[in-house]
Design an enzyme around this catalytic site. Sequence first.
Site, PDB file in Angstrom:
ATOM      1  CD  GLU A 150       8.200  -1.868  -4.537  1.00 35.26           C
ATOM      2  OE1 GLU A 150       7.086  -2.154  -4.995  1.00 35.26           O
ATOM      3  OE2 GLU A 150       8.515  -2.112  -3.363  1.00 35.26           O
TER       4      GLU A 150
ATOM      5  NE  ARG B 210      10.810  -5.915   0.532  1.00 33.90           N
ATOM      6  CZ  ARG B 210       9.755  -5.705  -0.257  1.00 33.90           C
ATOM      7  NH1 ARG B 210       9.737  -4.684  -1.080  1.00 33.90           N
ATOM      8  NH2 ARG B 210       8.720  -6.525  -0.246  1.00 33.90           N
TER       9      ARG B 210
ATOM     10  CD  GLU C  48       5.863  -1.929  -9.355  1.00 33.69           C
ATOM     11  OE1 GLU C  48       4.619  -2.055  -9.438  1.00 33.69           O
ATOM     12  OE2 GLU C  48       6.506  -2.154  -8.319  1.00 33.69           O
TER      13      GLU C  48
ATOM     14  CG  HIS D  48       6.581  -2.302   0.963  1.00 28.51           C
ATOM     15  ND1 HIS D  48       5.244  -2.575   0.757  1.00 28.51           N
ATOM     16  CD2 HIS D  48       7.108  -2.090  -0.254  1.00 28.51           C
ATOM     17  CE1 HIS D  48       4.983  -2.537  -0.544  1.00 28.51           C
ATOM     18  NE2 HIS D  48       6.092  -2.236  -1.182  1.00 28.51           N
TER      19      HIS D  48
ATOM     20  CG  HIS E  10       5.220   1.009  -2.907  1.00 27.92           C
ATOM     21  ND1 HIS E  10       4.586  -0.204  -3.040  1.00 27.92           N
ATOM     22  CD2 HIS E  10       4.228   1.934  -2.877  1.00 27.92           C
ATOM     23  CE1 HIS E  10       3.273  -0.018  -3.095  1.00 27.92           C
ATOM     24  NE2 HIS E  10       3.035   1.261  -3.005  1.00 27.92           N
TER      25      HIS E  10
ATOM     26  CG  ASP F  53       2.295  -4.594  -9.756  1.00 27.25           C
ATOM     27  OD1 ASP F  53       1.699  -5.680  -9.696  1.00 27.25           O
ATOM     28  OD2 ASP F  53       2.576  -3.908  -8.751  1.00 27.25           O
TER      29      ASP F  53
ATOM     30  CB  THR G 186      16.080   1.377  -8.196  1.00 31.26           C
ATOM     31  OG1 THR G 186      15.882   1.035  -6.805  1.00 31.26           O
ATOM     32  CG2 THR G 186      15.300   2.630  -8.546  1.00 31.26           C
TER      33      THR G 186
ATOM     34  CG  ASN H 280      11.142  -1.566  -1.114  1.00 31.59           C
ATOM     35  OD1 ASN H 280      10.196  -2.058  -0.520  1.00 31.59           O
ATOM     36  ND2 ASN H 280      11.073  -1.231  -2.400  1.00 31.59           N
TER      37      ASN H 280
END
Lengths: 65, 494
Positions: B10, B236, B95, B238, B152, B90, B98, B154
């Site tokens: 992200e 997940r 933002e 992060h 970020h 955001d 993918t 993930n």
Amino acid sequence: MPREKQQEYRDHHINENEEIQPNSEIKDNVDDLTDDLDALLDEIDEILEEDSEEFVENFIQRGGQ
Amino acid sequence: MTAPTIIGTETEFGISVKNAREQDLVAASTLVVNAYNNRNIPTILWDYAQESPLMDARGFTVEGENPTSDDANNSVINDILINGGRYYVDHAHPEYCTPECTNARDLVKYEKAGELILELSRLTAEQLLLDNQEIIIYKNNTDYKGHSYGAHENYLMSRKIPFTDIVDGLTPFLVTRQIFTGSGKVGVENGTEDTDFQISQRADFFEKEVGLSTMVERPIINTRDEPHADSKLYRRLHVIVGDSNMSEFTIYLKVGITALILRLIEKGVVGSQFALQDPVAVIKSVSRDLSCKNKIALKDDRNWTAIEIQQAYLELAHQHLSNEERTPVVIDVLEKWEFVLSSLKSDPMSMGQHLDWVIKKKLIDAYINRHGFKWTDSRVRMLDLQYHDLRPEKGLYARLLKNGHVERILSQEEVVHAIQHPPLDTRAYFRGTCLRKFPNNIHSVSWNSIVFNGPTGFDKIMMERPHFGTQAIIGELLNSCSVDELVNKIRFDD
């Protein structure tokens, strides 16, 4: 990527133990690189935002994540 | 005990309107996101019912308000993409997320496709402004005045791994990986030690080892427990500590290697053997050590360089990855990791076509040499910022790429293709294909659900396993039936 770097990359990956032979192209490549860099710096002088002082001063974002 | 490899990123982008009387960043972000519509379809909503950002991986829930959005606002700030990704506003940033990818190469492709999506919508949005106004979008992480925004990552992980094992095994890796993942920054922020140029954009902002917040007192390990998948099987992870990268090579290594480290943690071969005495101090000192050779104190009193710590992780990867795990991309990632570490060891500046921070540093060095500027000169700071400008004619990274000065992982054709086509081997295939085929029959979407709007009412199809919903599993059915048949068939199979 310039030839010199490609060579370096290949040598590392494929012929790690093989000695790199001096190459008459290398000097030319270095000259090419310098010319390249000069051209690039000319380009940067042209495209860099004008009034950079005011611009960077006024570039204020809200914090995100 | 290992989960299938699923990776997504992200990116929050910086935004500015040149010659605007006042900067309204929310309005500018909304304008840009709304300018993009590649579906020609009616409004599809984002399904916030599936979100739980206040759940902590350490086993508790923090008080606060979950995100919701009324329908009108929801459709203005959300665009669900037919490549399976998401594009939205955001806070005060555009933002891009993918779609879910199974490997580092695909991830680079979809992250780069996102930059093109931003640029396409920026161009459209600009038509709506006054003639002398321009929208500028930066893929960076700071305004250089203490306001940071994130990039970020993930990673899907097995729920069976205790969270403390992740903290122990991952922290020394994350605080030292900057030597190849940093995007470079002129100056310092957030009251940290002064320096002209540092490796990371984000390092100055990390103040804690572990925590839930992503906006204040940022932690090296983020505990948000929002799996967007079956929570009994998966978590997940992060990762909020990374920089936004321009270089394909840098993104590729960042996500490719981090995914491998998590495999090693799941296998139990990385524990607390590399635990550091003070990770919060180390993240800042590594960012300031352009030689990459300063020693770092481990808890057991060993003193290693960042390169040596990375080499120890690499050695474990060589020893413990199984043959099945050594896919062509993984083999390539391991080779490039080794190449980068040995290059950094001999001369960090030799990575001037590969790693963002070195590419940027060499460019600024040459510029300073030519003009005799100081590091604090506004033109030097402008050069730093403009490295991240997404406009092909203005962005300095973009110019370097065009002139063949930086290493690529992909062809431009592959990146362009990824704007409109989802990955084939994750649930993003199902999401993206449904959005393309049945846009009028979808009410809302989230990472793990699609709500179809059928003749008998709403049907929510859950997608709790990110590695299902692939072309191999559902492609034939998806391409041969109507939406009603599809929903009935899937509901029946449940």
